[in-house]
Design a protein around this motif. Structure first.
Motif, PDB file in Angstrom:
ATOM      1  N   ASP A 136      47.942  37.193  53.696  1.00 16.42           N
ATOM      2  CA  ASP A 136      47.178  38.330  52.410  1.00 16.42           C
ATOM      3  C   ASP A 136      48.954  38.566  51.468  1.00 16.42           C
ATOM      4  OD1 ASP A 136      45.767  39.133  54.061  1.00 16.42           O
ATOM      5  OD2 ASP A 136      45.667  40.622  54.806  1.00 16.42           O
ATOM      6  N   ILE A 139      49.013  35.006  49.637  1.00 17.40           N
ATOM      7  CA  ILE A 139      47.481  34.549  49.292  1.00 17.40           C
ATOM      8  C   ILE A 139      47.757  35.229  47.605  1.00 17.40           C
ATOM      9  CG2 ILE A 139      45.631  35.311  49.173  1.00 17.40           C
ATOM     10  CD1 ILE A 139      45.625  34.803  52.200  1.00 17.40           C
ATOM     11  N   ASP A 140      48.417  37.351  48.067  1.00 16.11           N
ATOM     12  CA  ASP A 140      47.994  38.058  46.617  1.00 16.11           C
ATOM     13  C   ASP A 140      48.694  37.357  45.101  1.00 16.11           C
ATOM     14  OD1 ASP A 140      46.184  39.761  47.511  1.00 16.11           O
ATOM     15  OD2 ASP A 140      47.610  40.779  48.098  1.00 16.11           O
ATOM     16  N   TYR A 142      49.558  34.452  45.302  1.00 21.48           N
ATOM     17  CA  TYR A 142      49.524  32.963  43.868  1.00 21.48           C
ATOM     18  C   TYR A 142      48.776  33.174  43.415  1.00 21.48           C
ATOM     19  CZ  TYR A 142      52.535  30.463  47.652  1.00 21.48           C
ATOM     20  OH  TYR A 142      53.581  29.370  48.186  1.00 21.48           O
ATOM     21  N   ALA A 143      47.218  34.656  43.906  1.00 17.58           N
ATOM     22  CA  ALA A 143      46.495  34.896  42.873  1.00 17.58           C
ATOM     23  C   ALA A 143      47.242  35.862  41.861  1.00 17.58           C
ATOM     24  CB  ALA A 143      45.833  34.949  43.720  1.00 17.58           C
ATOM     25  N   GLY A 144      48.319  35.800  41.374  1.00 13.43           N
ATOM     26  CA  GLY A 144      48.509  36.761  40.339  1.00 13.43           C
ATOM     27  C   GLY A 144      48.642  38.051  40.473  1.00 13.43           C
ATOM     28  N   ARG A 145      48.619  38.358  41.981  1.00 12.54           N
ATOM     29  CA  ARG A 145      47.796  39.837  41.991  1.00 12.54           C
ATOM     30  C   ARG A 145      48.526  40.740  42.334  1.00 12.54           C
ATOM     31  NH1 ARG A 145      42.685  37.841  44.635  1.00 12.54           N
ATOM     32  NH2 ARG A 145      44.113  37.863  46.277  1.00 12.54           N
ATOM     33  N   ARG A 155      56.125  35.588  39.613  1.00 13.17           N
ATOM     34  CA  ARG A 155      55.336  34.286  40.233  1.00 13.17           C
ATOM     35  C   ARG A 155      55.891  33.875  40.855  1.00 13.17           C
ATOM     36  NH1 ARG A 155      53.311  30.723  35.832  1.00 13.17           N
ATOM     37  NH2 ARG A 155      53.652  29.336  37.873  1.00 13.17           N
ATOM     38  N   HIS A 159      56.391  28.138  42.561  1.00  6.51           N
ATOM     39  CA  HIS A 159      55.714  27.972  41.383  1.00  6.51           C
ATOM     40  C   HIS A 159      56.483  27.568  39.910  1.00  6.51           C
ATOM     41  CE1 HIS A 159      51.833  30.128  41.780  1.00  6.51           C
ATOM     42  NE2 HIS A 159      52.172  28.956  42.744  1.00  6.51           N
TER      43      HIS A 159
END
Length: 167
Positions: A136, A139-140, A142-145, A155, A159
């Motif tokens: 989780d 994922i957060d 990578y999603a910029g959350r 970042r 990346h």
């Protein structure tokens, strides 16, 4: 023409028996190996192997020699499937089945075996929850959350490496 056994009043289908836990199982040998394989997710080869090694009692045969499973066989297969999902070894499943065959005097041993398995399942659940938290988080990320102290999206270092290589 004779009425098929499963058409008799009150008999449940192979899937109903396999997925249900209510009522006393019918001992009529009537489910084919292909029906049992379809509802259990096991192959016919595995079903025959379970019988050969003793996880299942010897299965009744139709006049032509084809295996016919009763509701009790399906119930046992459903329970064995649950034990396999816990990660229980076939050897321990065989121990459990042997204890059930020996009768009531093995209740304590059976309970202890199941309690040990339950503790292993609980530990795996803890491990899986920790793993889920890591997933989780990634994922957060990578999603910029996920934000840094200034509120800007963090970042991921991967990346940056990918961007530097592409520049």
């Amino acid at each position: 023409m004779a009425t098929p056994v499963r058409a008799r009043a009150g008999l449940r289908s192979c899937a109903e028996v396999f997925n249900g836990q209510d009522s006393e199982p019918d001992r009529t040998p009537r489910h084919t190996i292909s029906e049992v394989a379809a509802v259990s997710g096991l192959t016919a080869h595995t079903l025959r192997w379970y019988e050969r090694i003793g996880l299942l009692d010897p299965v009744d045969r139709a006049a032509g020699g084809q295996r016919r499973y009763c509701d009790g066989d399906l119930r046992r297969l459903a329970f064995l499937g649950r034990l396999r999902l816990t990660g229980m070894s076939v050897a321990d499943m065989l121990k459990y089945v042997d204890m059930t065959r020996r009768g009531d005097e093995t209740y304590v041993e059976r309970r202890e075996l199941l309690e040990t398995q339950r503790e292993e399942v609980r530990q795996r659940i803890v491990d899986l929850q920790a793993t889920l938290a890591v997933l989780d988080h990634k994922i957060d990320l990578y999603a910029g959350r996920i934000a840094d102290s200034a509120g800007a999206p963090v970042r991921c270092q991967y990346h940056r490496v990918e961007e530097e290589q592409s520049a």
